[in-house]
Design an enzyme around this catalytic site. Structure first.
Site, PDB file in Angstrom:
ATOM      1  N   ASP A   1      35.508  43.430  33.713  1.00  0.00           N
ATOM      2  CA  ASP A   1      36.501  42.687  32.945  1.00  0.00           C
ATOM      3  C   ASP A   1      36.087  42.663  31.477  1.00  0.00           C
ATOM      4  OD1 ASP A   1      38.482  40.471  32.281  1.00  0.00           O
ATOM      5  OD2 ASP A   1      38.701  40.527  34.452  1.00  0.00           O
TER       6      ASP A   1
ATOM      7  N   ASP B   1      28.851  26.110  34.139  1.00  0.00           N
ATOM      8  CA  ASP B   1      29.244  26.108  35.556  1.00  0.00           C
ATOM      9  C   ASP B   1      28.991  27.447  36.236  1.00  0.00           C
ATOM     10  OD1 ASP B   1      30.077  23.558  35.025  1.00  0.00           O
ATOM     11  OD2 ASP B   1      32.229  23.987  35.186  1.00  0.00           O
TER      12      ASP B   1
ATOM     13  N   HIS C   1      39.009  36.126  29.554  1.00  0.00           N
ATOM     14  CA  HIS C   1      39.560  36.532  30.848  1.00  0.00           C
ATOM     15  C   HIS C   1      38.459  36.743  31.886  1.00  0.00           C
ATOM     16  CE1 HIS C   1      41.718  39.061  33.830  1.00  0.00           C
ATOM     17  NE2 HIS C   1      42.769  38.371  33.444  1.00  0.00           N
TER      18      HIS C   1
ATOM     19  N   ALA D   1      44.657  49.123  41.725  1.00  0.00           N
ATOM     20  CA  ALA D   1      45.113  48.500  42.968  1.00  0.00           C
ATOM     21  C   ALA D   1      45.863  49.475  43.861  1.00  0.00           C
ATOM     22  CB  ALA D   1      46.001  47.295  42.653  1.00  0.00           C
TER      23      ALA D   1
ATOM     24  N   SER E   1      45.700  38.453  38.492  1.00  0.00           N
ATOM     25  CA  SER E   1      44.279  38.438  38.165  1.00  0.00           C
ATOM     26  C   SER E   1      43.578  37.309  38.901  1.00  0.00           C
ATOM     27  CB  SER E   1      44.075  38.253  36.656  1.00  0.00           C
ATOM     28  OG  SER E   1      44.456  39.390  35.938  1.00  0.00           O
TER      29      SER E   1
END
Length: 394
Positions: A61, A69, A95, A197, A249
């Site tokens: 990405d 976190d 993103h 995909a 996403s």
């Protein structure tokens, strides 16, 4: 601002709607409540079974920021962009940090963002500086890096065009038993399932909303294999902040986290069997069976970890109806039978046999009546014809 510029801005906002939330203790305390998808997927129940221990998920990405976190789960990765020399731990777009948080954020106590697989490791691979356009060759390079550095799941929440290098990299990952999960694509920017995909071996994910319906930004297509929440998904953002996003996403990242849970719980399952478990336990939605909106159905996280799913038969043919006819991750799911289907088939078969038997009897009866009628006509002519019946002496 020109009309074209306005249309472009609207398209971008519609495709990946993102709300930026400021950092701070109050926001960190609220973020868990805003993560509606955790309750929807019964993540707390799933975490009693598996939290993704021992599984590395590569995130190809825009890079991953070392958010508080995420910090405990973030590995040293790489940059595959032109001129990149970093370790993947930088994100100017947000993103990639968001996708990593959906997959494996561990929060801090009961506050902050929580991921689907909070004990999984994130391998950050920075392939682009913006999530709006992926580079096929960079993605291919990222896949190769992920495979060679121990990733068992690869999340690709971006799209690109086709390329020989991408096809080759995906094929190599499939052979290495690495599962690739990718978002199907977002409207209006995309018109159908995008690359990677669309490629054989990649698990294509569509997005649903809070009401379990297809998100209005999610594309559809025959390659869709499973659906997952992808609307208003709250997650991490660089510099300790948070954001909410909408798109395939986010749903792909959720499925990548689910795959990490399954691979941790069942370490001996192949990537194909992991997909089989995810799709066989999905909640059917839309047209019965596999369809172009939800695939085999909406992800059921707890069922994927607990259900008694029969293994795939050796040599099970692909059920992928896309032009790529040999997709190893699209084999038809085989859920345990309750016998009702077999009973219906048996009854239908018996009715067919009975119908054929009745039809045969009707035909035979009709033929007998015709034969009997023909005999009576011949006998009358002979008795009234004398010589014709008796013949001549010569």
């Amino acid at each position: 601002m020109s009309l074209r510029a306005i249309k472009t801005a609207v398209a971008v906002l519609t495709a990946t709607a993102v709300a930026v939330l400021p950092a701070g203790p109050a926001q960190a305390d609220r973020i868990r409540d805003d993560q509606w998808h955790l309750r929807y997927l019964r993540v707390a129940e799933a975490h009693k079974i598996s939290q993704g221990e021992g599984v590395t998920v590569a995130v190809i990405d825009t890079g991953v920021d070392p958010h508080p976190d995420l910090r405990n789960n973030l590995l040293q990765g790489t940059d595959v962009i032109a001129g990149g020399r970093g370790n993947g731990q930088g994100d100017t777009d947000s993103h990639g940090t968001g996708m990593a948080g959906i997959i494996a954020a561990h929060g801090h106590g009961n506050s902050g963002a929580l991921g689907i697989a909070p004990q999984a490791k994130i391998l950050p691979i920075r392939d682009e500086t913006s999530s709006q356009a992926g580079n096929a060759d960079n993605i291919a390079q990222g896949i190769n890096y992920a495979v060679s550095h121990g990733a068992r799941v690869i999340n690709i929440s971006s799209s690109s065009g086709p390329s020989p290098s991408l096809d080759k990299a995906v094929t190599a990952a499939v052979r290495a038993d690495v599962l690739i999960v990718a978002g199907a694509g977002n409207k209006p920017r995309d018109f159908g399932v995008t690359f990677p995909a669309f490629l054989p071996g990649v698990l294509a994910v569509s997005a649903t909303d809070r009401n379990s319906n297809l998100s209005n930004v999610s594309v559809t297509g025959r390659k869709i294999a499973i659906a997952a929440p992808g609307t208003d998904i709250y997650t991490t953002r660089p510099n300790g902040a948070y954001r909410a996003g909408t798109g395939t996403s986010d749903s792909a990242a959720i499925v990548s986290g689910a795959a990490a849970l399954v691979r941790s719980k069942y370490p001996n399952l192949s990537a194909q069997e992991v997909v089989h478990r995810l799709t066989a336990t999905a909640v059917d939605k839309g047209a019965p069976g596999r369809d172009e909106e939800y695939g085999y159905g909406i992800l059921d996280l707890v069922a994927a970890l607990t259900a008694d799913v029969p293994p795939l038969a050796t040599g099970t043919p692909s059920a992928d109806p896309s032009p790529a006819e040999s997709d190893p991750v699209a084999a038809p799911p085989r859920q345990p039978s309750n016998g009702s289907g077999d009973t219906l088939l048996l009854v239908a078969g018996l009715l067919l046999v009975v119908a054929l038997a009745i039809g045969l009897l009707v035909v035979l009866s009709h033929r007998r009546r015709r034969a009997a009628g023909a005999g009576r006509v011949t006998g009358s002519a002979g008795s009234g014809g004398g010589p014709a019946a008796g013949g001549t002496d010569g």
